[in-house]
Design a protein around this motif. Structure first.
Motif, mmCIF file in Angstrom:
data_model
loop_
_atom_site.group_PDB
_atom_site.id
_atom_site.type_symbol
_atom_site.label_atom_id
_atom_site.label_comp_id
_atom_site.label_asym_id
_atom_site.label_seq_id
_atom_site.Cartn_x
_atom_site.Cartn_y
_atom_site.Cartn_z
ATOM 1 N N ILE A 22 0.839 -1.198 0.000
ATOM 2 C CA ILE A 22 0.000 0.000 0.000
ATOM 3 C C ILE A 22 0.877 1.252 0.000
ATOM 4 C CG2 ILE A 22 -1.638 1.322 1.398
ATOM 5 C CD1 ILE A 22 -2.938 -1.346 2.126
ATOM 6 N N LEU A 23 1.971 1.223 0.741
ATOM 7 C CA LEU A 23 2.906 2.348 0.744
ATOM 8 C C LEU A 23 3.514 2.543 -0.639
ATOM 9 C CD1 LEU A 23 4.442 4.509 2.382
ATOM 10 C CD2 LEU A 23 6.179 2.753 2.790
ATOM 11 N N LEU A 26 1.021 4.250 -2.870
ATOM 12 C CA LEU A 26 0.962 5.683 -2.576
ATOM 13 C C LEU A 26 2.145 6.421 -3.194
ATOM 14 C CD1 LEU A 26 -0.334 8.042 -0.932
ATOM 15 C CD2 LEU A 26 1.218 7.400 0.902
ATOM 16 N N VAL A 29 1.629 6.698 -7.014
ATOM 17 C CA VAL A 29 0.615 7.673 -7.420
ATOM 18 C C VAL A 29 1.145 9.094 -7.296
ATOM 19 C CG1 VAL A 29 -1.623 8.638 -6.733
ATOM 20 C CG2 VAL A 29 -1.347 6.187 -6.971
ATOM 21 N N ASN A 30 1.956 9.352 -6.286
ATOM 22 C CA ASN A 30 2.504 10.692 -6.080
ATOM 23 C C ASN A 30 3.805 10.931 -6.848
ATOM 24 O OD1 ASN A 30 0.499 11.673 -4.357
ATOM 25 N ND2 ASN A 30 1.406 10.593 -2.628
ATOM 26 N N ARG A 42 -1.092 4.288 -12.798
ATOM 27 C CA ARG A 42 -2.372 4.130 -12.087
ATOM 28 C C ARG A 42 -2.792 2.670 -11.988
ATOM 29 N NH1 ARG A 42 -6.925 8.001 -13.885
ATOM 30 N NH2 ARG A 42 -7.765 7.144 -11.977
ATOM 31 N N ALA A 45 -0.459 0.990 -9.456
ATOM 32 C CA ALA A 45 -0.796 1.421 -8.100
ATOM 33 C C ALA A 45 -2.097 0.781 -7.624
ATOM 34 C CB ALA A 45 -0.902 2.940 -8.050
ATOM 35 N N THR A 46 -3.072 0.656 -8.516
ATOM 36 C CA THR A 46 -4.332 0.008 -8.150
ATOM 37 C C THR A 46 -4.108 -1.462 -7.827
ATOM 38 O OG1 THR A 46 -5.545 1.531 -9.567
ATOM 39 C CG2 THR A 46 -6.680 -0.486 -8.929
ATOM 40 N N PHE A 49 -2.383 -1.708 -4.464
ATOM 41 C CA PHE A 49 -3.302 -1.374 -3.379
ATOM 42 C C PHE A 49 -4.239 -2.544 -3.076
ATOM 43 C CE2 PHE A 49 -7.209 0.517 -1.709
ATOM 44 C CZ PHE A 49 -6.685 1.152 -0.592
#
Length: 83
Positions: A22-23, A26, A29-30, A42, A45-46, A49
């Motif tokens: 999850i980190l 994040l 995404v940033n 994206r 990252a999805t 997550f």
């Protein structure tokens, strides 16, 4: 009575891996972590997550199960034999 919050080592490792995934999502995404190759940031990252959440589910389920057994032992046919 066993401690409700004490988890097996494998469940703790899964929990830690889920948190790291999850980190990483994040950070992706940033744009603090570069995406490998030509992958879509994206989508990656999805995926990270969702995988992180799935890896954290066993610990949440085990804590919920043990808490329910401690709060209502009659539901699980575990009555106190000391009485």
């Amino acid at each position: 009575m066993q401690n409700v919050a004490r988890l097996p080592r494998t469940v703790l490792v899964l929990e830690a891996l889920g948190g790291l995934m999850i980190l990483a999502a994040l950070l992706l995404v940033n744009h603090w972590l570069p995406a490998p190759g030509t992958l879509d940031v994206r989508t990656l990252a999805t995926g990270l997550f969702i995988a992180g959440i799935v890896l954290m589910l066993p610990a949440a389920w085990l804590l919920m199960w043990r808490t329910a057994k401690a709060i209502a032992p009659q539901l699980f046919n575990h009555t106190d034999k000391k009485r």
